[in-house]
Structures are given as structure tokens and as C-alpha cells.
Design a protein around this motif. Structure first.
Motif, PDB file in Angstrom:
ATOM      1  N   TYR A  75       0.811  -1.217   0.000  1.00 17.83           N
ATOM      2  CA  TYR A  75       0.000   0.000   0.000  1.00 17.83           C
ATOM      3  C   TYR A  75       0.851   1.277   0.000  1.00 17.83           C
ATOM      4  N   LYS A  76       2.049   1.191   0.568  1.00 20.66           N
ATOM      5  CA  LYS A  76       2.949   2.353   0.494  1.00 20.66           C
ATOM      6  C   LYS A  76       3.366   2.617  -0.951  1.00 20.66           C
ATOM      7  N   SER A  77       3.434   1.560  -1.770  1.00 24.72           N
ATOM      8  CA  SER A  77       3.876   1.711  -3.155  1.00 24.72           C
ATOM      9  C   SER A  77       2.888   2.499  -4.011  1.00 24.72           C
ATOM     10  N   VAL A  78       1.644   2.659  -3.508  1.00 22.62           N
ATOM     11  CA  VAL A  78       0.646   3.427  -4.282  1.00 22.62           C
ATOM     12  C   VAL A  78       0.249   4.707  -3.541  1.00 22.62           C
ATOM     13  N   GLY A  79       1.195   5.211  -2.728  1.00 22.02           N
ATOM     14  CA  GLY A  79       1.033   6.552  -2.199  1.00 22.02           C
ATOM     15  C   GLY A  79       0.505   6.697  -0.785  1.00 22.02           C
ATOM     16  N   PHE A  80       0.313   5.615  -0.063  1.00 23.76           N
ATOM     17  CA  PHE A  80      -0.204   5.720   1.298  1.00 23.76           C
ATOM     18  C   PHE A  80       0.943   5.671   2.301  1.00 23.76           C
ATOM     19  N   SER A  81       0.754   6.329   3.440  1.00 27.26           N
ATOM     20  CA  SER A  81       1.757   6.276   4.503  1.00 27.26           C
ATOM     21  C   SER A  81       1.737   4.894   5.147  1.00 27.26           C
ATOM     22  N   GLN A  82       2.797   4.587   5.899  1.00 27.23           N
ATOM     23  CA  GLN A  82       2.861   3.282   6.562  1.00 27.23           C
ATOM     24  C   GLN A  82       1.690   3.099   7.514  1.00 27.23           C
ATOM     25  N   ASN A  83       1.366   4.133   8.263  1.00 26.23           N
ATOM     26  CA  ASN A  83       0.272   4.044   9.226  1.00 26.23           C
ATOM     27  C   ASN A  83      -1.058   3.765   8.519  1.00 26.23           C
ATOM     28  N   THR A  84      -1.290   4.453   7.410  1.00 26.21           N
ATOM     29  CA  THR A  84      -2.516   4.245   6.641  1.00 26.21           C
ATOM     30  C   THR A  84      -2.519   2.863   5.988  1.00 26.21           C
ATOM     31  N   ALA A  85      -1.356   2.426   5.530  1.00 28.79           N
ATOM     32  CA  ALA A  85      -1.258   1.103   4.911  1.00 28.79           C
ATOM     33  C   ALA A  85      -1.667   0.001   5.882  1.00 28.79           C
ATOM     34  N   LEU A  86      -1.212   0.117   7.132  1.00 23.14           N
ATOM     35  CA  LEU A  86      -1.570  -0.895   8.130  1.00 23.14           C
ATOM     36  C   LEU A  86      -3.053  -0.825   8.484  1.00 23.14           C
ATOM     37  N   LEU A  87      -3.612   0.381   8.483  1.00 25.97           N
ATOM     38  CA  LEU A  87      -5.046   0.521   8.720  1.00 25.97           C
ATOM     39  C   LEU A  87      -5.845  -0.116   7.586  1.00 25.97           C
ATOM     40  N   ILE A  88      -5.419   0.102   6.350  1.00 23.34           N
ATOM     41  CA  ILE A  88      -6.088  -0.508   5.200  1.00 23.34           C
ATOM     42  C   ILE A  88      -6.066  -2.029   5.315  1.00 23.34           C
ATOM     43  N   ASN A  89      -4.925  -2.561   5.724  1.00 22.56           N
ATOM     44  CA  ASN A  89      -4.819  -4.013   5.869  1.00 22.56           C
ATOM     45  C   ASN A  89      -5.781  -4.535   6.927  1.00 22.56           C
ATOM     46  N   SER A  90      -5.927  -3.808   8.030  1.00 26.88           N
ATOM     47  CA  SER A  90      -6.852  -4.223   9.082  1.00 26.88           C
ATOM     48  C   SER A  90      -8.293  -4.211   8.582  1.00 26.88           C
ATOM     49  N   LEU A  91      -8.649  -3.192   7.800  1.00 22.90           N
ATOM     50  CA  LEU A  91      -9.999  -3.126   7.240  1.00 22.90           C
ATOM     51  C   LEU A  91     -10.227  -4.237   6.217  1.00 22.90           C
ATOM     52  N   ASN A  92      -9.194  -4.562   5.465  1.00 14.71           N
ATOM     53  CA  ASN A  92      -9.319  -5.622   4.465  1.00 14.71           C
ATOM     54  C   ASN A  92      -9.530  -6.983   5.119  1.00 14.71           C
ATOM     55  N   ASN A  93      -8.985  -7.163   6.312  1.00 15.49           N
ATOM     56  CA  ASN A  93      -9.216  -8.413   7.040  1.00 15.49           C
ATOM     57  C   ASN A  93     -10.690  -8.568   7.427  1.00 15.49           C
ATOM     58  N   ILE A  94     -11.335  -7.465   7.764  1.00 16.13           N
ATOM     59  CA  ILE A  94     -12.777  -7.507   8.066  1.00 16.13           C
ATOM     60  C   ILE A  94     -13.557  -7.850   6.801  1.00 16.13           C
ATOM     61  N   ASN A  95     -13.160  -7.232   5.702  1.00 19.11           N
ATOM     62  CA  ASN A  95     -13.775  -7.519   4.410  1.00 19.11           C
ATOM     63  C   ASN A  95     -13.686  -9.019   4.086  1.00 19.11           C
ATOM     64  N   ALA A  96     -12.531  -9.607   4.350  1.00 22.76           N
ATOM     65  CA  ALA A  96     -12.337 -11.034   4.077  1.00 22.76           C
ATOM     66  C   ALA A  96     -13.277 -11.897   4.908  1.00 22.76           C
ATOM     67  N   LEU A  97     -13.538 -11.482   6.139  1.00 22.39           N
ATOM     68  CA  LEU A  97     -14.404 -12.277   7.012  1.00 22.39           C
ATOM     69  C   LEU A  97     -15.814 -12.388   6.436  1.00 22.39           C
ATOM     70  N   PHE A  98     -16.297 -11.329   5.818  1.00 23.24           N
ATOM     71  CA  PHE A  98     -17.623 -11.393   5.187  1.00 23.24           C
ATOM     72  C   PHE A  98     -17.615 -12.391   4.030  1.00 23.24           C
ATOM     73  N   GLY A  99     -16.518 -12.427   3.283  1.00 23.03           N
ATOM     74  CA  GLY A  99     -16.405 -13.417   2.209  1.00 23.03           C
ATOM     75  C   GLY A  99     -16.404 -14.836   2.750  1.00 23.03           C
ATOM     76  N   GLU A 100     -15.677 -15.048   3.831  1.00 20.85           N
ATOM     77  CA  GLU A 100     -15.619 -16.388   4.433  1.00 20.85           C
ATOM     78  C   GLU A 100     -16.978 -16.802   4.990  1.00 20.85           C
ATOM     79  N   LEU A 101     -17.711 -15.861   5.546  1.00 19.88           N
ATOM     80  CA  LEU A 101     -19.058 -16.156   6.031  1.00 19.88           C
ATOM     81  C   LEU A 101     -19.972 -16.540   4.867  1.00 19.88           C
ATOM     82  N   ALA A 102     -19.834 -15.844   3.757  1.00 23.22           N
ATOM     83  CA  ALA A 102     -20.633 -16.179   2.568  1.00 23.22           C
ATOM     84  C   ALA A 102     -20.349 -17.597   2.111  1.00 23.22           C
ATOM     85  N   CYS A 103     -19.098 -18.004   2.174  1.00 22.96           N
ATOM     86  CA  CYS A 103     -18.741 -19.369   1.778  1.00 22.96           C
ATOM     87  C   CYS A 103     -19.403 -20.386   2.702  1.00 22.96           C
ATOM     88  N   ILE A 104     -19.346 -20.154   4.003  1.00 18.22           N
ATOM     89  CA  ILE A 104     -19.962 -21.076   4.967  1.00 18.22           C
ATOM     90  C   ILE A 104     -21.450 -21.249   4.669  1.00 18.22           C
TER      91      ILE A 104
END
Length: 516
Positions: A287-316
Motif C-alpha cells: 500500500y505504500k507503493s501506491v502513495g499511502f503512509s505506513q500508518n494508513t497502509a496498516l489501517l487498510i490491511n486491518s480493514l481488508n481483514n474484516i472484508n475477508a471475514l464477510f467473504g468467508e461467512l458467505a462461503c460457509i
């Protein structure tokens, strides 16, 4: 009031799936640990090879742990093996949390990986062996769901600590120490789970197998028609397998077993070639490679993990309705499409351009990719391999397919830092191409397994041509298959002809548990 059978088996599966939380937590936490200033000072290296090996040493341990897991599970029981894996992981967690140099960190990562590798074999193995045919996909898919929970917990704990104590040892030691918590009940409470009825059967404990099946599927009623059908089917299959070689040679000498192992290996390799671990492990770099700060990059990753959980629930919720084959094909096509777009956007930044909007677009397509992966690809990499093997080889064969998962994951963890340093955005082209080639491979080779019993998989694969589009295999209704098992149970137990057994079930003369 007694818990309905399918809810009870689901809860048992969820307990076993806590092993996936350990893996998910590790996936989620390591990108935060790698950038913590005190961690960098402690390990005293910025070399890409060392950084890559800190990530991938866990996966090397998981690779090594797969075979011992299968041996312990086959000899001493699935429950005992889960307890052992929990203890091994705790040892690795202690070493990581207390690490004073990179050597101790490597050792801790390796032992934690050993435990994760064992649980990667054991949890899906146990889940598949206790499940109803109509709910087997749902139960085994909980492995990926709990993996997602682990990643979310890790991400937010690590992110929160780094906001409050960014330069202190607690910024990485606390998140690493917290990972041991789910391993404690696995170590101490696994004996409360019902044992796998199929393991009991292969050990000659037929009455214990019947009691366990009744406990799992009929509130303890050993005269339940469906339970009797399962038990007789299981007994017949184990008796058939007892006439064959029970060594590792059974996998490599039997063409059907070898074909199924190769499918499992292909599937596990394909998962890593979608790019999931590269993004997860090195989120800050991505995420830093596309212009985000390190702090923002880690926040994006945390939000993406929540996004993934909804996908996993859909699979179940949907996997036992839509099956395995279509999601694997569609999910990989969408993954390839997302990475094609992400590659074009990343190129703009690498060439000195790139706008804020393009950076947001890059994040958006990776969110879409992560949802598709979590709904269609990740969970099925645990569901499909474990359900296609017979009881005689399931433990050993699952270990081999899991080894493919870990060694391909190890490869991605090791090469990604250098790939980004040397070729940058072009690295995404690998994942773009592989998404589409994966989809083509699944379309050609992988038959649908939805609704079929574990005991019929051998005959199903023998009768299904390797070129699946030309095989013209009729779909199976899981409910119909369970009713057939119930009819067979009445026929065998009471000597009724098949037609009379069907009439007896419909007329309510014999108890048959209802699907939830």
C-alpha cells in the motif's frame, strides 16, 4: 433441551477450527511486527533475505509438521494430535515473544509453524469426518472463517498498540504473545470433543463408532435410521480398505488415490499463486507503493481483514448449495481480473505518476479480490482435498496436500521482498496470469463433490473421466443422499427390502432425524 445434531457438530467443528485462528493471527500480525522500530533494532538486520526468512520460517515449520500430524492422528486419535499441536504452538509463541535476536525469532517462528502445520492437517480432517454429507462443506469452511477471525484480531491489536506505543517493545511483543491464547483450549480441552467415528472404526471399535455417530447426528439415538446407514456404510468401506495395503504405498500405487493427491497439491499451490500471502505478509510495502503512509497502509490491511471475514461467512452459508467447482472457477477468474487492474494502477506509481484516485482504485480492486478469494478460493482449499480421500489414506494424503500449501506459501514469503525490490509492479503480473490459468485447470480437472459421502468418493473418482467437462456427471442432492443412507440403514438393520425401507421412513415407522 438437547442441541440439534447439526448445530452440535457445527460447534465441535468450530472448536477444532480454533487451530486456524493461530494461522490467521500469524498472517495478520507479521506485517505489523516487521515494521515496528524496536523489532528492527532487536533483530539487527534490514537484509531482504533475513526479513523474508523471518516470515517464511513459520511456513517451513508448518511443512515439517504435516507428516507427524498425520502419524499421530492415525495412531493415537485426532483429538490427541490436536492437543499435541496446541502445545507445540505455545512453545513457538513463547520463543517469539521473548526473542532477543533473530536466531531466537527464527526458532520461535519455526515451532509455531510446526503447530500450525499440524493443525492445518488435523482440523479439516476432523471436521470432515464428523460432518453430515449435506453440511460437510460448511463445517470444513469454518477453518478459513476462523483464520479470518485470527487475522482481524491480530491486525487490530497490533495496529492499536503501535498507535499508543510505536517505539516500545510492547508494539510487537504484546501482539506476538497474544497469539498463544487460542492454543490453550486446544491443548487442555480437546478431550471434550467426540472422537472421529471413522478413526474409531479403523481401530476396530465399531460400537464406539456407533455411539459417537449417534451423539453427533441423532442426540444419542443409536437406532436412528440415518446413523445406522452411516455406520453400515462406514463399516463396509473400512472392511474393504482393510484388504489393501495400509502403508504410504497405497497412495502412490493406486491411480485413483494418486490422482486425488495431485488434485489436492494443485489446488493448494494455486491458492498461493493468486497472491494472497504476498499481499497479507507485506501489506505495508504494497500500500505504500501506491502513495499511502505506513500508518494508513496498516489501517487498510486491518480493514481488508474484516472484508475477508464477510467473504468467508458467505462461503460457509453457500458452499453446500452452490458446490465447490463453480466457486473455484469463478473466484480465480475474478482474482485474475482484479490483479490485471491492480497491475496497471501500480505501474503508474512506479513510473513517477499516479494520483490519489488511482491509489484508492488500487485499494478497491484488492478489496474486491480479497472478498472473492475469501468466498471462493481460500475456504475450498481446505474443503476439497480432505473430502475426496478414503479413510485408509485420509490422514497421510491430507498431510501431503497441506505440505504443498506450506511450501508454496514459504516460496511466496521468501521471494516477495526481492521481487518487489527488483521488478516492482511487474510482480503482480504473475498473480494476474495465474488467476486465469487456475480457473482453466479447475474447469478441466476438478469434478464436483457436493453432497457425496466420504465413503463413495473412491468409486466416484474412478467413474469420472479426468476431463470433467466431457464426463457428464449428474449432480447429487445431499438430502437425497442422506435419505438413501437412512433407507440402507433400515434395510441392513431390520432386513427390510429397499422399497419397504423407503415406505417405512415416509410412514414414520422409524425415527429419522430432520435436517435443520
Amino acid at each position: 433441551m438437547a442441541i440439534p445434531p447439526k448445530i452440535y457438530t457445527f460447534l465441535c467443528a468450530c472448536f477444532a477450527a480454533m487451530g486456524a485462528m493461530l494461522y490467521g493471527y500469524d498472517l495478520g500480525v507479521i506485517s505489523y511486527v516487521l515494521v515496528a522500530p524496536d523489532f528492527i533494532t532487536t533483530i539487527d538486520t534490514t537484509d531482504d533475505d533475513y526479513i523474508g526468512f523471518i516470515v517464511s520460517s513459520m511456513l517451513l515449520g508448518a511443512f515439517v509438521g504435516s507428516i507427524p500430524a498425520s502419524l499421530i492422528a492415525d495412531k493415537f486419535s485426532r483429538r490427541m494430535a490436536i492437543s499435541v499441536a496446541g502445545g507445540v504452538f505455545i512453545l513457538g509463541g513463547l520463543l517469539q515473544t521473548a526473542a532477543q535476536n533473530k536466531e531466537t525469532m527464527f526458532a520461535g517462528r519455526f515451532f509455531a509453524g510446526l503447530g500450525i502445520g499440524m493443525l492445518g492437517v488435523l482440523a479439516p480432517l476432523y471436521q470432515s469426518e464428523i460432518a453430515h454429507p449435506s453440511k460437510r462443506g460448511m463445517l470444513t469452511a469454518t477453518f478459513q472463517f476462523f483464520l479470518g477471525i485470527g487475522a482481524i484480531v491480530a491486525g487490530w491489536i497490533a495496529y492499536g498498540v503501535q498507535q499508543t506505543h510505536p517505539n516500545d517493545p510492547i508494539a510487537w511483543r504484546l501482539p506476538l504473545g497474544f497469539q498463544m491464547l487460542p492454543a490453550v483450549p486446544l491443548l487442555l480441552l480437546s478431550f471434550l470433543l467426540p472422537e472421529s467415528p471413522r478413526w474409531l472404526m479403523i481401530k476396530g471399535r465399531e460400537e464406539d463408532a456407533l455411539r459417537t455417530l449417534a451423539r453427533l447426528h441423532a442426540r444419542g439415538n443409536q437406532n436412528d435410521a440415518f446413523v445406522l446407514g452411516e455406520w453400515h456404510s462406514m463399516k463396509a468401506k473400512v472392511g474393504e480398505e482393510a484388504q489393501t495395503d495400509q502403508s504410504w504405498g497405497l497412495i502412490f500405487k493406486d491411480r485413483t488415490n494418486l490422482r486425488k493427491v495431485l488434485y489436492g497439491i494443485i489446488l493448494q499451490f494455486s491458492v498461493q499463486m493468486t497472491g494472497v500471502s504476498a499481499i497479507q505478509y507485506y501489506a505495508a510495502t504494497v500500500y505504500k507503493s501506491v502513495g499511502f503512509s505506513q500508518n494508513t497502509a496498516l489501517l487498510i490491511n486491518s480493514l481488508n481483514n474484516i472484508n475477508a471475514l464477510f467473504g468467508e461467512l458467505a462461503c460457509i452459508l453457500l458452499v453446500d448449495r452452490v458446490g465447490r467447482r463453480f466457486p473455484l472457477i469463478a473466484g480465480n477468474m475474478l482474482a485474475g481480473t482484479c490483479f490485471a487492474i491492480a497491475t496497471a494502477l501500480a505501474k503508474q506509481f512506479a513510473q513517477g505518476g499516479g494520483s490519489r484516485g488511482q491509489g484508492i482504485g488500487f485499494v478497491t480492486v484488492l478489496f474486491i479480490y480479497n472478498f472473492a478469494f475469501s468466498a471462493c478460493i481460500g475456504p475450498l482449499s481446505w474443503v476439497y482435498p480432505v473430502e475426496i480421500f478414503n479413510t485408509a489414506v485420509r490422514g497421510k494424503a491430507t498431510a501431503l496436500t497441506c505440505m504443498a500449501a506450506w511450501i508454496s506459501n514459504f516460496m511466496i514469503g521468501q521471494v516477495s521482498p526481492k521481487a518487489w525490490s527488483n521488478i516492482g509492479w511487474k510482480y503482480y503480473l504473475v498473480f494476474t496470469v495465474c488467476g486465469f490459468t487456475n480457473a482453466l485447470t479447475f474447469y478441466i480437472l476438478f469434478p464436483e463433490t457436493k453432497g457425496r459421502t466420504l465413503e463413495e468418493m473412491d468409486s466416484y473418482f474412478r467413474e469420472t473421466h479426468w476431463f470433467v467437462p466431457g464426463a457428464k456427471v449428474a449432480p447429487i442432492s445431499a438430502t437425497e443422499r442422506e435419505n438413501q443412507l437412512a433407507q440402507d440403514g433400515l434395510s441392513r438393520e431390520h432386513g427390510l427390502p429397499s422399497d419397504d425401507a423407503e415406505k417405512a421412513l415416509k410412514g414414520g415407522e422409524y425415527h429419522h432425524r430432520e435436517a435443520i
